[in-house]
Design a protein around this motif. Structure first.
Motif, PDB file in Angstrom:
ATOM      1  N   ARG A 107       0.860  -1.191   0.000  1.00 58.53           N
ATOM      2  CA  ARG A 107       0.000   0.000   0.000  1.00 58.53           C
ATOM      3  C   ARG A 107       0.891   1.233   0.000  1.00 58.53           C
ATOM      4  O   ARG A 107       1.763   1.380   0.863  1.00 58.53           O
ATOM      5  CB  ARG A 107      -0.915  -0.007   1.229  1.00 58.53           C
ATOM      6  N   PHE A 108       0.687   2.106  -0.980  1.00 54.84           N
ATOM      7  CA  PHE A 108       1.460   3.339  -1.119  1.00 54.84           C
ATOM      8  C   PHE A 108       0.630   4.481  -0.543  1.00 54.84           C
ATOM      9  O   PHE A 108      -0.407   4.849  -1.119  1.00 54.84           O
ATOM     10  CB  PHE A 108       1.788   3.612  -2.586  1.00 54.84           C
ATOM     11  N   PHE A 135      -2.633  -4.194  -4.637  1.00 56.59           N
ATOM     12  CA  PHE A 135      -1.848  -2.959  -4.669  1.00 56.59           C
ATOM     13  C   PHE A 135      -2.800  -1.780  -4.484  1.00 56.59           C
ATOM     14  O   PHE A 135      -3.612  -1.487  -5.366  1.00 56.59           O
ATOM     15  CB  PHE A 135      -1.085  -2.824  -5.993  1.00 56.59           C
ATOM     16  N   ASP A 136      -2.688  -1.123  -3.347  1.00 58.14           N
ATOM     17  CA  ASP A 136      -3.539   0.033  -3.039  1.00 58.14           C
ATOM     18  C   ASP A 136      -2.646   1.266  -3.132  1.00 58.14           C
ATOM     19  O   ASP A 136      -1.766   1.476  -2.292  1.00 58.14           O
ATOM     20  CB  ASP A 136      -4.124  -0.120  -1.635  1.00 58.14           C
ATOM     21  N   ILE A 137      -2.853   2.073  -4.177  1.00 55.52           N
ATOM     22  CA  ILE A 137      -1.899   3.119  -4.535  1.00 55.52           C
ATOM     23  C   ILE A 137      -2.554   4.489  -4.353  1.00 55.52           C
ATOM     24  O   ILE A 137      -3.377   4.926  -5.169  1.00 55.52           O
ATOM     25  CB  ILE A 137      -1.413   2.934  -5.993  1.00 55.52           C
ATOM     26  N   PRO A 146       4.370   3.513  -9.417  1.00 54.65           N
ATOM     27  CA  PRO A 146       5.057   2.223  -9.468  1.00 54.65           C
ATOM     28  C   PRO A 146       4.842   1.538 -10.815  1.00 54.65           C
ATOM     29  O   PRO A 146       3.785   1.684 -11.446  1.00 54.65           O
ATOM     30  CB  PRO A 146       4.417   1.430  -8.334  1.00 54.65           C
ATOM     31  N   ILE A 176      -5.826  -3.811  -8.347  1.00 55.06           N
ATOM     32  CA  ILE A 176      -5.106  -2.547  -8.145  1.00 55.06           C
ATOM     33  C   ILE A 176      -6.157  -1.444  -7.932  1.00 55.06           C
ATOM     34  O   ILE A 176      -7.107  -1.319  -8.720  1.00 55.06           O
ATOM     35  CB  ILE A 176      -4.219  -2.188  -9.354  1.00 55.06           C
ATOM     36  N   CYS A 232      -6.320   2.649  -7.616  1.00 53.04           N
ATOM     37  CA  CYS A 232      -5.563   3.876  -7.841  1.00 53.04           C
ATOM     38  C   CYS A 232      -6.366   5.063  -7.304  1.00 53.04           C
ATOM     39  O   CYS A 232      -7.510   5.280  -7.718  1.00 53.04           O
ATOM     40  CB  CYS A 232      -5.295   4.079  -9.329  1.00 53.04           C
ATOM     41  N   ALA A 275      -2.346   9.003  -8.280  1.00 49.79           N
ATOM     42  CA  ALA A 275      -1.509   7.831  -8.558  1.00 49.79           C
ATOM     43  C   ALA A 275      -1.512   7.530 -10.058  1.00 49.79           C
ATOM     44  O   ALA A 275      -2.540   7.636 -10.728  1.00 49.79           O
ATOM     45  CB  ALA A 275      -2.015   6.631  -7.785  1.00 49.79           C
ATOM     46  N   PRO A 284       0.238   4.478 -11.804  1.00 50.15           N
ATOM     47  CA  PRO A 284       1.056   3.280 -12.041  1.00 50.15           C
ATOM     48  C   PRO A 284       1.098   2.911 -13.525  1.00 50.15           C
ATOM     49  O   PRO A 284       0.158   3.200 -14.277  1.00 50.15           O
ATOM     50  CB  PRO A 284       0.351   2.204 -11.230  1.00 50.15           C
ATOM     51  N   SER A 287      -6.485   9.968 -10.494  1.00 50.54           N
ATOM     52  CA  SER A 287      -5.518   8.917 -10.840  1.00 50.54           C
ATOM     53  C   SER A 287      -5.448   8.740 -12.351  1.00 50.54           C
ATOM     54  O   SER A 287      -6.419   8.974 -13.073  1.00 50.54           O
ATOM     55  CB  SER A 287      -5.894   7.609 -10.161  1.00 50.54           C
TER      56      SER A 287
END
Length: 589
Positions: free
Chosen positions: A447-448, A470-472, A477, A492, A494, A498, A500, A522
């Motif tokens: 997690r970002f 993936f929690d952005i 990334p 994912i 976003c 974010a 990615p 995002s």
């Protein structure tokens, strides 16, 4: 007292040399000869030189020699140690069959030509003089008794194939584990296997093994030879093969420039220390089902890896070696498999001092404020509490590593990054710790949560059974060639701004909100991915127009009912792929 008296027999001639005396008042030397070792010595010659050619009347008679130094007053020093010499008829000398009694091969009778296999029987000793040449027409020299083949730095013993013979069978020690055998200062060339040790433990020292197929093969639980100070180079296959329970010690050797591996270890337990292992084109050391100890070596510039081990089982101990670098990321790029390298040398041995690498313990929790490594030899790792990457730290994850998450845990990136580079055959696995995992068994693989200048990268990773893999919230990334599957809410998610980069990945069986969701501002880039059996394919609720061209959406044309968002204003899926993307990673085979 003169030192180093040596003899070499020739045709009706004995050549003698000894070391020069350093005495200031040296006038010369006196050489004495006898037919017996104890008495009966008579002066042969006075000479100013430290060598003499002694003509004798017949071959095959052993003579004994002593030499003294004399000063200008005629006083003699203590006599040297006794050396024997035998004149012999010149070669070639043909040999074949069994040697039943003690035998000497003389340099003056060279070359000895092995016409058929020569076997040194159990009770016999074969002694080979320095400077002797042995040529084989194909057959081996088989040692069931004892072999004493000791040359010196100026007079090597040569073993090679006879003219017109491409390869010969080499020296084979057969079941002589308790006998003292020595090969020293010899050169072996053009053999299928230069030296074979079968339940045998000779000492192999200061030799050159070159231009063979395999230089040295050691096998059997009773094989524990000492292999030290040798040069093993330019052989056509794996240079050294150790197998079947053998326990040799390889020390201070130079193993380089071989066409395949420098050392191959199969189901054996060698000690490999203080060697220089370099530029072997099939790899430096390959360990298969074995427990090698690899210490204080210089292992550099081998391809494709300096050290390769098994993917499972106990790790190979490879502490305090020089890998051409002391930087962890570069070291890990040179090894493969379960290798314990938590300590390396900071410079080539012997000058290099041990340097500890920042390898994390198997249980993970709490803050990571400096760079850290997750390596295969300590895998699987257990995430028992949230791991927070901060302070600009980078968490590096080696191919093949498994991370098992307890409930409600995540790796949280605040000010830092994660670099997880797997390979197609060694993917990195993010999964649940339970015996029966299910979607939602833990919070997030990663997690970002904050803006950071550090970059993160995920390639050939599998992220499964999380709530959201993936929690952005922030960042860009790169997620490529990953398999993101069986997550409870999203593959994912976003948020904010974010962005990615998502490519060549497979999203499969993700529940809830499906494969990828974008909200806020995002701006994910989504290309060349496969979406298979997700509750929702993609959600585009960002204020930014999301670029999702060139993906396989599970059908041609895509089911737009599984794509949430305004296809004209929020998300662009055209053109899509008419068939699945072959290059997209599908996970474990």
């Amino acid at each position: 007292k003169p030192q180093g008296l040596r003899t070499v027999g020739r045709d009706k001639l004995v050549l003698l040399t000894w070391e020069k005396s350093a005495a200031a008042d040296l006038a010369g030397y006196r050489l004495y000869r006898s037919l017996t070792p104890i008495s009966g010595y008579q002066e042969v010659v006075k000479t100013e030189f430290n060598e003499y050619r002694d003509p004798v009347p017949e071959n095959g008679v052993k003579y004994y020699y002593q030499v003294v130094a004399a000063d200008r007053a005629g006083n003699e020093s203590e006599r040297s140690e006794t050396a024997s010499g035998m004149p012999v008829a010149p070669g070639p000398t043909l040999v074949a069959g069994a040697i039943e009694a003690d035998t000497t091969w003389y340099a003056g009778a060279s070359p000895y030509v092995i016409e058929n296999e020569v076997v040194v029987r159990d009770k016999a000793v074969l002694t080979i003089e320095p400077g002797t040449a042995i040529l084989s027409r194909g057959g081996a020299l088989v040692v069931e008794g004892r072999l004493q083949a000791q040359g010196d730095g100026e007079h090597l013993i040569l073993f090679s194939a006879a003219e017109g013979v491409e390869r010969w069978a080499g020296i084979r020690f057969a079941n002589v584990k308790e006998k003292e055998n020595l090969v020293k200062f010899i050169r072996i060339r053009k053999a299928k296997t230069g030296i074979s040790c079968e339940a045998s433990s000779p000492r192999i020292e200061a030799c050159e093994l070159t231009d063979n197929d395999t230089a040295l093969a050691i096998q059997g639980a009773f094989s524990a030879p000492i292999v030290t100070g040798n040069t093993i180079h330019k052989n056509g296959q794996a240079a050294v093969i150790i197998s079947d329970g053998a326990k040799p010690t390889l020390s201070d050797n130079r193993i380089r420039d071989n066409a395949a591996e420098g050392i191959v270890v199969r189901s054996a337990a060698p000690a490999i220390l203080r060697n220089a292992i370099a530029q072997n084109r099939g790899g430096g050391i390959a360990v298969q089902g074995a427990q090698a100890s690899v210490t204080e070596n210089n292992i550099t510039d081998n391809g494709p890896f300096d050290l390769a081990g098994e993917m499972t089982g106990e790790a190979v101990s490879a502490l305090n070696n020089w890998w051409g670098t002391a930087k962890g990321l570069e070291v890990f790029a040179r090894i493969r498999g379960r290798i314990d390298v938590r300590s390396v040398l900071g410079a080539p041995y012997p000058e290099g001092k041990p340097v500890e690498l920042p390898i994390l313990e198997a249980k993970l929790s709490g803050p990571l404020k400096t760079d850290g490594f997750l390596i295969l030899s300590r895998s699987p790792y257990r995430v028992t509490g949230d791991v927070t990457v901060e302070g600009g730290a980078i968490l590096h994850i080696e191919p093949g590593v498994v991370l098992q998450y307890d409930r409600n845990t995540s790796i949280i990136v605040e000010d830092g990054g994660v670099v997880a580079r797997g390979t197609a055959d060694l993917p990195i696995l993010f999964t649940a710790s339970g015996a029966s995992p299910a979607p939602g068994s833990y919070a997030n693989a990663v997690r970002f949560t904050k803006q950071t200048k550090a970059n993160s990268l995920f390639s050939y990773c599998i992220a499964e059974y999380a709530t959201t893999a993936f929690d952005i919230y922030y960042g860009t990334p790169e997620i490529s060639s990953c398999h993101i599957a069986r997550n409870a809410q999203s593959g994912i998610y976003c948020r904010n701004d974010a962005a990615p980069q998502v490519s060549y990945s497979t999203f499969e069986d993700n529940m809830g909100e499906g494969g990828i969701k974008g909200v806020g501002m995002s701006n994910p880039s989504i290309h060349y991915n496969n979406f298979l059996k997700n509750a929702v394919l993609v959600q585009g609720f960002s204020s930014i127009y999301i670029d999702a061209r060139n993906n396989w959406w599970g059908a041609d044309p895509p089911d737009t009912g599984l794509i949430w968002g305004d296809l004209d204003k929020s998300i662009n899926i055209k053109p899509w792929l008419p068939v699945p993307e072959e290059k997209a990673f599908r996970g474990r085979k």
